[in-house]
Design an enzyme around this catalytic site. Structure first.
Site, PDB file in Angstrom:
ATOM      1  N   GLY A 142       0.784  -1.260   0.109  1.00 21.74           N
ATOM      2  CA  GLY A 142       0.090  -0.013   0.152  1.00 21.74           C
ATOM      3  C   GLY A 142       0.949   1.337   0.084  1.00 21.74           C
ATOM      4  N   SER A 143       0.302   2.194   0.856  1.00 28.54           N
ATOM      5  CA  SER A 143       1.000   3.802   0.618  1.00 28.54           C
ATOM      6  C   SER A 143       2.507   3.699   1.145  1.00 28.54           C
ATOM      7  CB  SER A 143       0.027   4.720   1.537  1.00 28.54           C
ATOM      8  OG  SER A 143      -1.226   4.469   0.922  1.00 28.54           O
ATOM      9  N   THR A 144       2.910   2.772   1.622  1.00 25.45           N
ATOM     10  CA  THR A 144       4.426   2.904   2.054  1.00 25.45           C
ATOM     11  C   THR A 144       5.289   2.775   1.021  1.00 25.45           C
ATOM     12  OG1 THR A 144       4.145   0.646   2.718  1.00 25.45           O
ATOM     13  CG2 THR A 144       4.502   2.210   4.638  1.00 25.45           C
ATOM     14  N   LYS A 148       4.364   4.629  -1.737  1.00 26.47           N
ATOM     15  CA  LYS A 148       4.467   5.933  -2.574  1.00 26.47           C
ATOM     16  C   LYS A 148       5.599   6.790  -2.593  1.00 26.47           C
ATOM     17  CE  LYS A 148      -0.730   6.616  -1.768  1.00 26.47           C
ATOM     18  NZ  LYS A 148      -1.425   6.850  -0.930  1.00 26.47           N
TER      19      LYS A 148
END
Lengths: 373, 545
Positions: free
Chosen positions: B263-265, B267
């Site tokens: 997920g967002s880690t 980005k």
């Protein structure tokens, strides 16, 4: 002859026995008994024998039987020596044949026959008989050059060698062959015969290697004992682990994994537990028997006594040498006992017969008797 | 025949018996010499023999400060010779009194076995052996066996792994370093693990897992400059001295052998790629107001933003739409190139067996590329991701995680993924994430943490599950002189006050870990103003004060 005269005759004969050989013999038997005591519990655990000291007790019985045999035989006359050996030959040869037919197979070879609960290895009894009878034939030739001594010897030896080879027991075959060659040497056979014998021996070994898988396995194991982890590799470890002073009586540990510790590898066990004391002491005792015995044969002036004693000494000492050589990894493994020391009734009895006959043939009064006669 | 010829023959024969005697004696002498040589090399042979019998050797495993993680300890096997047992009931009773962990029916069955020798129990301690020994039972004996012993029990159990009864490494470092551990003459293997930090990580991880009611969790702490793994934890754990069965869920090393959609880690990497390629600039503003579609599929936002935002906001507020737009600008081929540079296209080269192979998704369609921009449609191990984060420690250069102790002066293999400028800009955005974005619960007063939260819905058969998540927080500290990477993830946390997102369940625990280990890293105690570090941080400070 009165009883007194008989006893007196026995006493004279007994006094004439070669003491140093008796001492060496007694020492060997004593060492064998101590080693049997030490090896016994381990062997009992490894095989299905009940009783911790069962093996030692059996060994003691064998020693007793051997002792009586040795004492009796050491007192007989040279003429009786021949008779005894003819008898042994006539009993032993059919038994050896019977082994092939009825015998039990132990570790890939048929060597044993069971009579009334007693296991017997006829080859142990036949060996001294063949040697003495061969000596007889060869000595006849010395007295009368036209006597076909070599052919007669071959007639006696070849059936036995053939049967041993068929068993197959290459160790005994090789031992007996070597002994007979030594006797031919003693009897003055041409030197090139020895060279021929060596060549034939090599060829025979090669044939055995090619034909028999258990010979091949053992030879291959000999070439690379450490890697193969075979019997010889373990024997070497056993000897080395004893070091200079040994681990002490009964303290050997590797003998637990050493096959036939009490028979075919008793030298390794001796070296492990007693160190150099026995690893050098044992060859020294056999060496003494060889040196002293063969020196004495020089004063036995009947060719028969000389050749028979020389042949029996060769048989006895060569067997010891082969046993030690296998144990220290100098030659491929053969199931060979250490005479008078190893556990095993047949072997003990055979060794006792051999030594008894040697003592008889080398008695002082026999030597004199021969000179006088 | 003449008398002379006869004498000559006799003389010949005599000399031959002497010759034979000489030959035999020479042979025996040679054998004696051989036996003598064998006896003299006894010492060495004895050693070898001993090695083959019992003293199987294996080097100790120690942490970076020399504390023992794994060693050999003498243990004893209890054996019996059934034939020598006097009374089975009596013997069994006595044995159970001394060793309550024996089971009576099983014990009695073994004691009447027809076999010559039976094993009753293995791995007895010397004390247990003494207890049985003093019973003086007939037919009972002991076999000494060296066993692997892990003095730290549960600590670092996953990373240590196990070596079996035969002392051959089966899992973890025991297997990964098996050859080194078995090499002759090696008495210890120095690893990069720091037991103190391992403890801090495990305790905080366990606390976070418990508070969130998660299935489990994992954590990786790296020295980002050297790639050294200072701590590596997987929860739930086990006692390394009593490892669970090979199929047990407890053995699962969630940090290494499991792969997750992060997920967002992910980005920060998308933004760094865009900056590095020059397809986006810090001055640019992006329209991230939903709805936003890629190939007809809507990109969803957890917390929709209003109005145009810059890259800093895309990261700190964690905009999926922004990350997707950037990923599309990067494109499939260049995205793969960067993933490869970051070490995310293959299994992490850490010295542990079963390092998970990444899964880079079904295809390279636009939708997949866009989704990868915010860490979905691809999965990897946590330790691989932690390795990728070293790019922000080393101004764009990546170091591969290792468990070997780095000796000062030894070279470190680094390779550049991003320009220093791009990496440092993203690091600054990550600092903003902690100061004012989704990672505020990781804020500490005395240590500047830069970080990124991640809350990934787990992809199960058919689609993403909104209730089951992997919530993570990646931290880099100290932000002003970046050196350490800490990645913490919880597997399926349940919502606790404020949710189950990485920012809620993982970030505070990460901060607590940093607080606990900061003194060991020379980053101070932070005695005053503990920020959000929470209870344990205050306690740690209080002890020192």
């Amino acid at each position: 002859m009165t009883l007194a005269a008989t006893l007196s005759g026995i006493e004279t004969r007994a006094r004439g026995l070669e003491r140093s050989l008796i001492t060496a013999t007694s020492l060997l038997v004593a060492i064998g008994f101590v080693l049997a005591l030490a090896a016994s519990p381990v062997a009992a655990a490894r095989t299905s024998i009940d009783g911790v000291f069962e093996l030692a007790i059996r060994h003691a019985w064998a020693v007793l039987l051997a002792g009586v045999t040795l004492c009796v035989l050491s007192l007989v006359s040279p003429r009786m020596v021949r008779r005894v050996c003819v008898a042994l030959f006539l009993i032993g040869l059919p038994l050896l044949l019977a082994v092939l037919v009825f015998g039990g197979e132990i570790k890939g070879a048929q060597r044993w026959i069971h009579i009334g609960g007693v296991s017997l290895q006829p080859s142990e009894l036949l060996k001294p008989a063949v040697v003495v009878l061969s000596a007889w034939m060869l000595s006849e030739k010395t007295a009368e050059p036209r006597f076909p001594g070599y052919s007669a010897m071959a007639l006696i030896a070849l059936p036995v060698l053939g049967l041993l080879f068929t068993q197959p027991d290459f160790g005994q075959t090789a031992l007996l062959c070597t002994t007979l060659v030594a006797m031919l040497f003693l009897a003055g056979a041409p030197m090139w015969w020895m060279g021929l014998a060596l060549a034939i021996g090599t060829a025979g070994g090669g044939a055995a290697y090619a034909i028999y898988p258990h010979v091949r396995a053992r030879f291959d194991g000999f070439l690379d004992p450490d890697k193969g982890g075979g019997q010889v590799g373990k024997a070497l470890q056993t000897i080395s682990s004893g070091g200079v002073f040994g681990r002490g009586p009964g303290e050997g540990t590797l003998k637990m994994s050493l096959p036939d510790a009490h028979a075919d590898f008793v030298y390794a066990v001796a070296a492990e537990e007693f160190g150099l004391l026995l690893s050098l002491g044992l060859p020294l005792l056999y060496g003494w028997i060889a040196w002293r015995g063969l020196t004495l044969t020089q004063s036995a002036s009947t060719p028969f006594a000389k050749l028979a004693a020389g042949g029996l000494i060769s048989l006895f000492v060569l067997q010891a040498a082969i046993h030690v050589a296998v144990n220290v990894g100098s030659i491929p493994a053969k199931g060979m006992t250490l005479p008078l020391v190893s556990y095993g009734g047949s072997s003990m009895l055979g060794s006792a017969i051999t030594l008894g006959l040697i003592l008889a043939l080398l008695r002082r009064e026999t030597r004199m008797e021969a000179i006088h006669g | 025949m003449s008398g002379r010829a006869q004498r000559r023959r006799a003389w010949l024969a005599l000399s031959r018996s002497q010759m034979l005697a000489l030959v035999l004696c020479a042979g025996l002498t040679a054998l004696g010499v051989r036996a003598f040589t064998l006896a003299l090399r006894g010492g060495a042979e004895r050693g070898e023999a001993a090695a083959s019998v019992s003293a199987m050797t294996r080097a100790d495993i120690v942490d970076r400060n020399g504390l023992v993680l794994a060693t050999l300890a003498p243990t004893y096997a209890l054996t019996a010779r059934p034939a020598e047992i006097w009374g089975v009931g009596e013997t069994a009773g006595a044995l159970i009194t001394a060793l309550p962990r024996l089971q009576r029916p099983d014990l009695e069955r073994r004691l009447v076995s027809a076999r010559k020798q039976v094993y009753l129990l293995r791995g007895m301690t010397p004390a247990e052996r003494d207890r049985v020994f003093s019973l003086g039972l007939a037919g009972i004996s002991f076999v000494e066996e060296a066993r692997r012993f892990y003095p730290q029990a549960n600590l670092a159990a996953h990373v240590l792994g196990s070596a079996g009864v035969d002392l051959i490494g089966q899992s973890g470092m025991e297997r990964g370093f098996d050859a080194s551990l078995r090499a002759p003459g090696v008495d210890k293997l120095e690893t990069s693990i720091d037991l103190r930090m391992q403890y801090a990580l495990e305790v905080e991880l366990a606390g976070a897992v418990a508070r969130a009611g998660a299935l489990g969790g994992a954590g990786v702490l790296l020295d980002g400059q050297t790639g050294e793994v200072l701590a590596l934890a997987s929860n739930p754990s086990f006692d390394a001295n009593r490892p669970p069965g090979p199929s047990s869920d407890l053995r699962k090393n969630r940090a290494v052998s499991e792969r997750y959609e992060m997920g967002s880690t992910m980005k920060p990497f998308t933004i760094a790629m865009a900056l590095d390629l020059g397809v986006a600039s810090p001055d640019e503003y992006f329209n991230v107001v939903p709805p936003y579609f890629v190939s007809g599929v809507e990109i969803r936002e957890a917390h929709p933003l209003s109005g145009p935002v810059d890259l800093r906001a895309i990261l700190s507020k964690s905009s999926n739409i922004g990350a997707a737009q950037l990923a599309l600008r990067v494109g499939a081929a260049r995205q793969h190139k960067y993933f490869a540079l970051l070490g995310l296209e293959e299994a992490c080269a850490i010295e542990l067996p079963g390092s998970a192979q990444p899964n880079l998704g079904p295809d390279d369609q636009a939708l997949t590329v866009a989704i990868r921009g915010y860490g979905h449609a691809m999965s990897m191990s946590l330790v691989a991701l932690a390795g990728a984060y070293t790019a922000f420690v080393n101004a764009g250069e990546v170091v591969s995680p290792t468990l070997r102790l780095h000796v000062p002066g030894d070279g470190i293999v680094k390779h550049r993924a991003f320009s220093a400028q791009s990496a440092n800009i993203v690091l600054d955005y990550m600092r903003s994430t902690v100061l004012s974005g989704t990672g505020q619960k990781a804020k500490l007063a005395h240590i500047a943490i830069a970080g990124k939260t991640g809350t990934a819905e787990k992809f199960e058969a058919g689609g993403y599950d909104h209730a089951r998540m992997l919530s993570s927080f990646a931290a880099i500290f100290p932000a002003e002189a970046p050196r350490y990477v800490l990645l913490l993830a919880l597997d399926e946390p349940r919502p606790v006050d404020g949710g189950a997102t990485g920012g809620v369940v993982a970030a505070p625990s990460a901060a607590r870990v940093v607080t606990r280990i900061a003194p060991f890293l020379g980053l101070g105690l932070g005695g005053s103003g503990l920020g959000n570090a929470g209870e344990s941080a205050r306690t740690a400070g209080g002890v020192e004060l």
